[in-house]
Structure formats: structure tokens, C-alpha cells
Design a protein around this motif. Structure first.
Motif, mmCIF file in Angstrom:
data_model
loop_
_atom_site.group_PDB
_atom_site.id
_atom_site.type_symbol
_atom_site.label_atom_id
_atom_site.label_comp_id
_atom_site.label_asym_id
_atom_site.label_seq_id
_atom_site.Cartn_x
_atom_site.Cartn_y
_atom_site.Cartn_z
ATOM 1 N N UNK A 33 0.832 -1.208 0.000
ATOM 2 C CA UNK A 33 0.000 0.000 0.000
ATOM 3 C C UNK A 33 0.863 1.254 0.000
ATOM 4 N N UNK A 34 1.944 1.256 0.795
ATOM 5 C CA UNK A 34 2.869 2.392 0.811
ATOM 6 C C UNK A 34 3.520 2.576 -0.555
ATOM 7 N N UNK A 35 3.947 1.469 -1.149
ATOM 8 C CA UNK A 35 4.619 1.570 -2.446
ATOM 9 C C UNK A 35 3.663 1.985 -3.557
ATOM 10 N N UNK A 36 2.384 1.572 -3.455
ATOM 11 C CA UNK A 36 1.405 2.039 -4.442
ATOM 12 C C UNK A 36 1.242 3.556 -4.357
ATOM 13 N N UNK A 37 1.187 4.084 -3.134
ATOM 14 C CA UNK A 37 1.099 5.542 -2.968
ATOM 15 C C UNK A 37 2.357 6.220 -3.490
ATOM 16 N N UNK A 38 3.492 5.589 -3.296
ATOM 17 C CA UNK A 38 4.757 6.137 -3.792
ATOM 18 C C UNK A 38 4.715 6.274 -5.317
ATOM 19 N N UNK A 39 4.144 5.296 -5.977
ATOM 20 C CA UNK A 39 4.015 5.346 -7.435
ATOM 21 C C UNK A 39 3.109 6.495 -7.864
ATOM 22 N N UNK A 40 2.028 6.707 -7.126
ATOM 23 C CA UNK A 40 1.112 7.817 -7.440
ATOM 24 C C UNK A 40 1.852 9.148 -7.355
ATOM 25 N N UNK A 41 2.619 9.335 -6.288
ATOM 26 C CA UNK A 41 3.371 10.580 -6.102
ATOM 27 C C UNK A 41 4.397 10.751 -7.219
ATOM 28 N N UNK A 42 5.107 9.672 -7.521
ATOM 29 C CA UNK A 42 6.128 9.742 -8.574
ATOM 30 C C UNK A 42 5.512 10.138 -9.910
ATOM 31 N N UNK A 43 4.369 9.548 -10.240
ATOM 32 C CA UNK A 43 3.703 9.880 -11.508
ATOM 33 C C UNK A 43 3.233 11.328 -11.517
ATOM 34 N N UNK A 44 2.703 11.797 -10.398
ATOM 35 C CA UNK A 44 2.170 13.160 -10.335
ATOM 36 C C UNK A 44 3.263 14.200 -10.468
ATOM 37 N N UNK A 45 4.459 13.888 -9.978
ATOM 38 C CA UNK A 45 5.558 14.863 -9.970
ATOM 39 C C UNK A 45 6.559 14.668 -11.099
ATOM 40 N N UNK A 46 6.509 13.516 -11.755
ATOM 41 C CA UNK A 46 7.482 13.257 -12.801
ATOM 42 C C UNK A 46 8.841 12.846 -12.250
ATOM 43 N N UNK A 47 8.863 12.225 -11.071
ATOM 44 C CA UNK A 47 10.074 11.709 -10.452
ATOM 45 C C UNK A 47 10.055 10.188 -10.490
ATOM 46 N N UNK A 48 11.196 9.571 -10.272
ATOM 47 C CA UNK A 48 11.240 8.134 -10.112
ATOM 48 C C UNK A 48 10.728 7.737 -8.742
ATOM 49 N N UNK A 49 10.086 6.559 -8.594
ATOM 50 C CA UNK A 49 9.553 6.144 -7.297
ATOM 51 C C UNK A 49 10.612 6.087 -6.195
ATOM 52 N N UNK A 50 11.830 5.705 -6.530
ATOM 53 C CA UNK A 50 12.878 5.610 -5.516
ATOM 54 C C UNK A 50 13.206 6.978 -4.920
ATOM 55 N N UNK A 51 12.917 8.033 -5.652
ATOM 56 C CA UNK A 51 13.208 9.371 -5.165
ATOM 57 C C UNK A 51 12.150 9.948 -4.257
ATOM 58 N N UNK A 52 11.056 9.226 -4.007
ATOM 59 C CA UNK A 52 9.961 9.718 -3.172
ATOM 60 C C UNK A 52 10.190 9.267 -1.732
ATOM 61 N N UNK A 53 10.373 10.230 -0.830
ATOM 62 C CA UNK A 53 10.600 9.958 0.583
ATOM 63 C C UNK A 53 9.402 10.495 1.374
ATOM 64 N N UNK A 54 8.716 9.619 2.104
ATOM 65 C CA UNK A 54 7.583 10.059 2.918
ATOM 66 C C UNK A 54 8.079 10.651 4.237
ATOM 67 N N UNK A 55 7.461 11.772 4.628
ATOM 68 C CA UNK A 55 7.826 12.502 5.840
ATOM 69 C C UNK A 55 6.569 12.775 6.657
ATOM 70 N N UNK A 56 6.731 13.532 7.737
ATOM 71 C CA UNK A 56 5.596 13.882 8.588
ATOM 72 C C UNK A 56 4.874 15.132 8.115
#
Length: 389
Positions: A33-56
């Protein structure tokens, strides 16, 4: 919150409560579920999924960007004087400097170049320029900023706090020049307490949260799975509806601004709407620029959902009390400044004197704003100003 985001997070507050860092079956479901959300963020921003870091949240994301880069590279950071304090304070802590803006809050590119050329002290390793100012609504031309940075300090990285900008711009296009991008879920109908720092794959940062090594050793701590899932759901919905929402909200914001400036003597916008046109995603360009500011910041614009007013002859603190009683929720400056009624540093950087800034009023519109709410504000605000005068 967006109803779909609430619905998406509920299972992870109840039955699917496993720690995504575990190895058993339930943990693996949470990790998916976390990784699916990571993919959504990556697609929305045009970044690779590995570059998405979740914070508070956005504050942590901004601190991780500024402190993480400067500490990893032994450099200092620059930012405009109108940045959110989540950027201003870590820039100052790095030994960095601020860049001037003009009377409309547009970055002074000549001053940016001069600051990059300044040879004293540690080299500049990061420039941070927010995509949309959270008070004035000014949209930065990151392409123009990036051109100066690449020319004067080719090794420096460009960070943008897009916490406010994700709602009002084609965020992938607008932040394309940036190496790091910060987001916060509560600004677009997701939950509070969840944010993102997205970075290009080659970016090197020093972790600020140490512990279990989550997020590829860049941000330790147990994942807020429910919040992350809701963040992804809200961002996916925003990406699908942004263009229509911006068109609708821009009409309501203009109706609000025109109505208040027309009905209240001595009331004006904090920026020049003739100089800074409203940004409309899908209208071409880089996803951010308006009709141009001329010279410095030629592609700058104005976000559809923010309306900052300067009202003569009142003090905002008293006005906010009256408006609250009329069910109109407004603020003087940044609503995340712990409730303190301090003069706006944004207006001060734009050359606004303290007496004028004391009458500033910030009205925010969003995806859920309805015409009747604007009607209520148009009725209540002039009445409350009249009572104070």
C-alpha cells in the motif's frame, strides 16, 4: 479531507494495521500500500519512485531538503526572503543568505546571481524557491531561477516547496527544473501529518531522522501507512480534477477580490493582478507562468486559490475575531505560524510598511469552496471592517 481519501485510509486504521517494515504477510500488504502511494506521487511529480521519501509533513520535507543537502555537501543554502519559515530557518542555520524580491514578491534574479557570485564563506549548494507563496499566492518562474543557478553555480541543487503550489499549477511541468520538491497532504485534501520530499535519483542528502533506516536510509521511522495511503488517494484525485477546479476557483477568487476591493474603501490586493496573471494548468508554458512580470521573473504569475488583501485603518487581529463570530475563517499571514500575530515577513520583504501590513487579510479557497461561502465573505467582511472603523 476528500471523502475518497478518508475511505482509502480507514482499513489501515483498523484491520490492516501491520508495520510495513515487517516480513510477515500482513506487513507485506501494508508495504504494498505504501509503495502504491509512492508510485502515485512519482507519476504526479514526474520523479522516479525511488526518489519519493515520505515525511511527517511539509516542514520536515523542507528541513530534510535544506539541511540534508547542505550537511551532505558542506555547503550553504540561499532562499528568497519571502519563503516559509520551514525553509528560512534551516537556510539561516546552514549559514546561508536570503535573496531579495520586488514589490510583488517576484524573485530578484539579479540579486540571486549576485548572491551566487559572492565568494566569501562556503559555496552555495542549494537554492530553495517556493513554487507558490503561501501568503501572496505569487507563482515563481522556476525555469528562470534554474537558468541563473545553472549559470552561476552549476553544482548547486534547486529545491522548491510546492506545498501550496500542487493545487494550482501543472506541478510536474512547473517543478521540472527542480532537483527536490516538497509536498504536504493537508493542502490538497489529504491528512495532516504526511508529507513528501521527492528528489532526482542522483541527489545526495544527509538523513535527519536516524533509526531503523526506512525510506532507503533517508528518513527513519515507522511509516504512517493510513496517512500515506490517503495522501496518495487525494493526490490522484487532485491530478484528475485540477484543471477544472482551478478554472472554477479562479472565478470565485476574482469575485471575492473584486467585491471586497470595490466595497471597502482603502482595500487592495497585496500584488498587482494586471502584472501577475492567474496561472491555469493546461494553458501552455511550463505549468507555472502567468502573463509575465517583465524583466526579473518574466514568467511569474498568481495562484487561483489565494487572496491577500491590505485594508487601511484596521488591525487584522480585531478583524479576525469579528469574522470568526460571523463564521468566516481567515488569517493574517501563514496559518501554520502557531497562532502568533506577528507582522508578515512576506509583506515586509515586499516593501510593505508595518502599519499597512497590520491590516493584511489572507483568504484561502480550495477544491471544496462553494459560491455561497464567497457570498457570505462578501457580506461579512465589509460589515466587520465598518464596525472596526
Amino acid at each position: 479531507m476528500r471523502p475518497n481519501a478518508v475511505e482509502a485510509m480507514l482499513p489501515y486504521l483498523a484491520d490492516e494495521f501491520a508495520n510495513p517494515s515487517g516480513a510477515h504477510r500482513m506487513a507485506r500488504r501494508s508495504r504494498c500500500a505504501v509503495d502504491d502511494a509512492r508510485e502515485v506521487v512519482a507519476d504526479a511529480l514526474g520523479f522516479g519512485p525511488h526518489g519519493v521519501v515520505f515525511t511527517s509533513g511539509g516542514t520536515e520535507a523542507d528541513n530534510l531538503a535544506v539541511r540534508g543537502v547542505t550537511e551532505a555537501t558542506g555547503t550553504v543554502a540561499l532562499c528568497p526572503a519571502t519563503e516559509h519559515h520551514a525553509v528560512l530557518h534551516p537556510v539561516a542555520a546552514s549559514g546561508g543568505r536570503t535573496v531579495a524580491v520586488d514589490s510583488d514578491g517576484v524573485v530578484d534574479l539579479d540579486h540571486l546571481a549576485a548572491q551566487l557570485d559572492a565568494g566569501a564563506g562556503a559555496p552555495v549548494g542549494l537554492v530553495s524557491v517556493m513554487l507558490v507563496n503561501n501568503e501572496s499566492g505569487v507563482v515563481a518562474d522556476l525555469d528562470a531561477v534554474a537558468d541563473v543557478v545553472r549559470e552561476r553555480a552549476p553544482d548547486a541543487l534547486l529545491h522548491t516547496d510546492a506545498v501550496q503550489g500542487v493545487n494550482w499549477t501543472d506541478v510536474a511541468a512547473a517543478t521540472a527544473p527542480a532537483d527536490l520538491v516538497s509536498l504536504s497532504g493537508h493542502k490538497f485534501g489529504g491528512p495532516k501529518g504526511v508529507g513528501v520530499l521527492a528528489m532526482r535519483d542522483s541527489t545526495r542528502i544527509a538523513a535527519q531522522m536516524l533509526g531503523g533506516g526506512q525510506e532507503a536510509e533517508r528518513r527513519s521511522g515507522t511509516h504512517n501507512t493510513a496517512g500515506i495511503v490517503a495522501f496518495g488517494s487525494a493526490l490522484a484525485e487532485l491530478s484528475a480534477t485540477r484543471e477544472g477546479d482551478v478554472a472554477r476557483i479562479a472565478v470565485e477568487r476574482d469575485r471575492l477580490a473584486d467585491g471586497l476591493t470595490g466595497r471597502i474603501e482603502g482595500c487592495r490586493l497585496s500584488v498587482d493582478p494586471k502584472r501577475l496573471a492567474t496561472v491555469r494548468p493546461g494553458a501552455g508554458g511550463n505549468g507555472a507562468g502567468g502573463n509575465g512580470a517583465g524583466g526579473n521573473g518574466a514568467g511569474a504569475g498568481r495562484a487561483a486559490g489565494l487572496c491577500q488583501l491590505l485594508i487601511e485603518g484596521i488591525e487584522t487581529e480585531a478583524l479576525l475575531v469579528l469574522l470568526d463570530r460571523c463564521d468566516v475563517m481567515a488569517s493574517a499571514a501563514a496559518s501554520c505560524a502557531s497562532g502568533a500575530m506577528e507582522p508578515s515577513h512576506v509583506l515586509a520583504a515586499m516593501g510593505c510598511d508595518r502599519a499597512t501590513a497590520a491590516g493584511s487579510l489572507r483568504l484561502s479557497l480550495g477544491w471544496c469552496t462553494q459560491p455561497w461561502e464567497v457570498d457570505r465573505a462578501l457580506e461579512a467582511i465589509p460589515e466587520c471592517v465598518s464596525r472596526l472603523r
